[in-house]
Design an enzyme around this catalytic site. Structure first.
Site, mmCIF file in Angstrom:
data_model
loop_
_atom_site.group_PDB
_atom_site.id
_atom_site.type_symbol
_atom_site.label_atom_id
_atom_site.label_comp_id
_atom_site.label_asym_id
_atom_site.label_seq_id
_atom_site.Cartn_x
_atom_site.Cartn_y
_atom_site.Cartn_z
ATOM 1 N N ALA A 1 36.679 -48.549 17.198
ATOM 2 C CA ALA A 1 36.747 -49.010 18.582
ATOM 3 C C ALA A 1 37.925 -49.952 18.765
ATOM 4 O O ALA A 1 38.424 -50.533 17.805
ATOM 5 C CB ALA A 1 35.455 -49.725 18.932
ATOM 6 N N GLY B 1 33.664 -46.013 15.295
ATOM 7 C CA GLY B 1 33.538 -45.118 16.447
ATOM 8 C C GLY B 1 34.205 -43.771 16.214
ATOM 9 O O GLY B 1 33.770 -42.742 16.756
ATOM 10 N N GLU C 1 31.844 -41.694 14.446
ATOM 11 C CA GLU C 1 30.761 -41.309 15.368
ATOM 12 C C GLU C 1 31.171 -40.126 16.244
ATOM 13 O O GLU C 1 30.351 -39.263 16.568
ATOM 14 C CB GLU C 1 30.334 -42.527 16.198
ATOM 15 N N GLU D 1 31.701 -51.735 10.855
ATOM 16 C CA GLU D 1 31.194 -52.629 11.908
ATOM 17 C C GLU D 1 30.539 -53.899 11.378
ATOM 18 O O GLU D 1 30.616 -54.958 11.993
ATOM 19 C CB GLU D 1 30.165 -51.892 12.793
#
Length: 698
Positions: A90, A136, A139, A159
């Site tokens: 992210a 992310g 993901e 994270e």
């Protein structure tokens, strides 16, 4: 013409499907279709060298997925157009300063909807992953039906390093696909894995090379790819009774590395999995809430700040490293490890010492290090080939940089310089790894003092990222710039400091360690003193740290700093000198304050009843560090409060979730810190006197 050649080369590096039109409809993506009707969706974030996921990117992805729903291509390839990798996670900028968890939850909800929509596309979808695929980015790859990794790919969920857990459905999709014990371990530790390990875990379906991507994609889309299927064991481990048992085990493992009170994220992730695994929609919903609640915690916001401190310090290094050959003099613990680290980072290194034994020892330690950090035997061998024993010290003649790491004796260092200065080539840098001798004293006998500077590494070199880059008033500015770039080139973070006793880090750590000795004098149990520091969040207590560093070195640095700063420092107890005289030096001799076995301190558990850690104990240990940092800023030894915090975190492991000693003072309140220091001065003496710099520090 040149630009056309560059385009051809750029295209040759990555197989990106048909060439996109120059005026594509999308800002951060390219969408094309090949002769088989397969759509190629390329992530290509505008104005960035790496892809990260932002709110804007998610919005654009939504409109693309909507278009794909109506166009129904034969298949879909999701890939990055950046050579740096797939998606690095992210955009952390969007996390800074978040205070309202419900606003975070709404934003993350929008992103969830897009990822769910990508997953639900009724066409065969395949993510082709090269380079880094993190957070992310992983993901997004998990939302595709298949994953093909290029052999240089790296996967991970970092994270937890930011005080968070995955938040775009990763907690659900990863634990469904991969054995949840392994999936949870990766999410709880933030470690990355390579393509082969990802294949063995069932995270990717195939590993291939760039030149075979087209065929691999066709195989995937037309059903010829043998897909990784989650095993029966996965479903068993995701069953409620088993989850309860495993979650308890995971919590006790997590507690060894990070206490819940300081680091809530690992425990939130374990709770999430234990409560909801097996119920997909409930777990996806709970993940959004849990992620949003973590985002606004002081821990996450301070760790996000540390993430940016690292970026800021990387920028201090600049680019354009000119150093290819490093000559290290002194193959002791520090010199040998600096040489090994430079060889590991593609430098040619010659290592000199008066005797053969230390060089042999250094090369053996280097081999151990390389076997731990490099998977391929050939890489280990190449790194060892770059590390050249040099008894005669001939490497001096060709070296771009000479690092002197001989014992901390002024006369000895000056003698070494006298011998090597005439042999140094034009433009070479002479750097000392001294931690205690001011450069002003070292430069007096040099013909060309302008090329002397300090490169002060921290122990263990392979783990601590900081290097203090020390200048004196005569240091050549161009060479200083080169030294900073060198530090960046060996994947370390530079801290520019002006020469002054103890520079920054040792000057700040010494009162922490000496105060612990004073507390021992007051008959406070050493385990309690260490526990006080660990309760605050330090990686190890000051007594254990003193053993780790070596009591002889602590004594030398303490004496040197006391000669300069006098009563600003706690007195050195006489019994410490006796201990050093007896040869009880800590970890390296097997006995110091603790007895050491296999590199670990043996600690008997503290008594059940009796004294406990008090706030006063913690303040006595940690507030002098903040006080010294403020003094160093006021004196101009360092010129930036953020970088001071970064240096203490990356050079000493200072509690990262507190954001550094100055950030801690700001968060606690400067007035409170000053008042507490005054109260400690009243009770314990002048060493706690608040520095004048607090008046202007905010």
């Amino acid at each position: 013409m040149d630009s056309e050649i560059m385009d051809v080369l750029a295209d040759r590096v990555l197989e990106l499907g048909p060439k996109p039109a120059a005026d594509g409809a999308y800002k951060n993506f390219k969408l094309t279709r090949d002769e088989d009707g397969i759509a190629w969706l390329l992530f290509d974030r505008a104005g960035a060298s790496a892809n990260t996921i932002s709110a804007e990117l998610i919005e654009e992805l939504d409109s693309i997925v909507a278009a794909l729903e109506s166009q129904r291509p034969t298949g879909l390839v999701v890939r990055s157009a950046k050579t740096s990798g797939f998606i690095a996670g992210a955009d952390v900028n969007e996390f800074r300063g978040a205070t309202d968890p419900r606003m975070v939850e709404t934003a993350i909800g929008r992103a969830h909807a897009v990822i769910d929509r990508l997953e639900a596309l009724r066409v065969p979808s395949v993510a082709v992953v090269h380079g880094f695929c993190l957070g992310g980015g992983l993901e997004v790859a998990l939302a595709c039906q298949m994953r093909i990794a290029i052999d240089d790919a790296r996967f991970g969920f970092p994270e937890v390093m930011l005080g968070l857990h995955p938040g775009l459905g990763g907690t659900v999709r990863f634990t469904e696909l991969v054995n949840p014990m392994q999936a949870m371990t990766l999410m709880l530790t933030g470690k990355t894995i390579d393509a082969r390990r990802a294949k063995s875990l069932g995270l990717v379906d195939a590993v291939t090379q760039e030149r075979h991507v087209r065929n691999a994609v066709k195989d995937a889309v037309f059903g010829r790819l043998k897909r990784a299927k989650p095993g029966v064991l996965n479903s068993i481990l995701n069953l409620a009774p088993v989850r309860g048992f495993l979650a308890t085990r995971m919590r006790s493992e997590a507690a060894k590395a990070a206490p819940r009170v300081h680091y809530p994220a690992p425990y939130a992730l374990i709770d999430l999995w234990e409560k909801h695994a097996g119920n997909r929609s409930a777990m996806l919903n709970a993940e959004k809430t849990s992620f949003a609640d973590l985002m606004v915690t002081p821990t996450a916001q301070d760790l996000i700040r540390v993430f940016f401190l690292r970026e800021q310090m990387k920028k201090l290094a600049g680019s354009g490293n000119k150093i290819a050959h490093v000559h290290v003099i002194g193959a002791g613990a520090m010199g040998g490890d600096i040489a090994a680290w430079c060889a590991n980072q593609d430098m040619r290194v010659t290592l000199a010492d008066m005797k053969a034994e230390p060089i042999a020892g250094a090369i053996k330690r280097a081999a151990d290090l390389f076997s731990k950090i490099m998977r391929k035997r050939i890489d280990q061998r190449d790194a060892l080939d770059r590390l050249i024993p040099d008894m005669e010290g001939e490497g001096v003649r060709n070296a771009d940089l000479i690092i002197e790491a001989v014992p901390e004796k002024l006369a000895l260092k000056q003698k070494v310089y006298a011998g090597l200065e005439p042999k140094m080539k034009q433009g070479a840098i002479l750097a000392t790894n001294t931690s205690s001798i001011p450069l002003q004293d070292l430069r007096t006998t040099l013909q060309r003092p302008e090329r002397l500077l300090g490169l002060h590494f921290f122990n263990p070199v392979s783990r601590l990222q900081l290097v203090e880059v020390v200048s004196h008033e005569g240091t050549d500015a161009g060479l200083l710039k080169e030294a900073l770039a060198f530090v960046g080139a060996i994947d370390r973070l530079p801290l520019p400091v002006k020469s002054s006793p103890g520079f920054l880090v040792n000057r700040a750590l010494t009162p922490y360690m000496l105060e612990a000795m004073v507390m021992l004098d007051e008959k406070i149990d050493q385990r309690l003193i260490d526990a006080a520091a660990e309760q605050f969040g330090m990686p190890m207590g000051p007594i254990e740290l003193a053993d780790h560093v070596g009591l002889d070195i602590c004594l030398d640095v303490g004496d040197m700093l006391r000669s300069k700063f006098g009563d600003h420092l706690p007195p050195t107890p006489a019994w410490l000198r006796d201990k050093v005289a007896k040869g009880e030096l800590g970890r390296k001799t097997g006995k110091g304050f603790y007895t050491w076995k296999d590199g670990k301190a043996e600690k008997a558990p503290g008594p059940e009843t009796g004294p406990r850690v008090t706030d006063e104990m913690i303040d006595r240990l940690v507030l002098p560090m903040s006080n010294v940092c403020v003094a160093a800023l006021r004196e101009g030894i360092v010129d930036n409060a953020d970088v001071v915090d970064g240096a203490m975190i990356f050079g000493t492991g200072y509690a990262p979730f507190r954001g550094g000693p100055l950030n801690y003072a700001r968060t606690r309140g400067v007035d409170n810190v000053v008042a507490t220091l005054r109260a400690l001065t009243e009770k314990f003496g002048g060493r706690f006197t608040p520095d004048a710099g607090w008046e202007t520090f905010r």
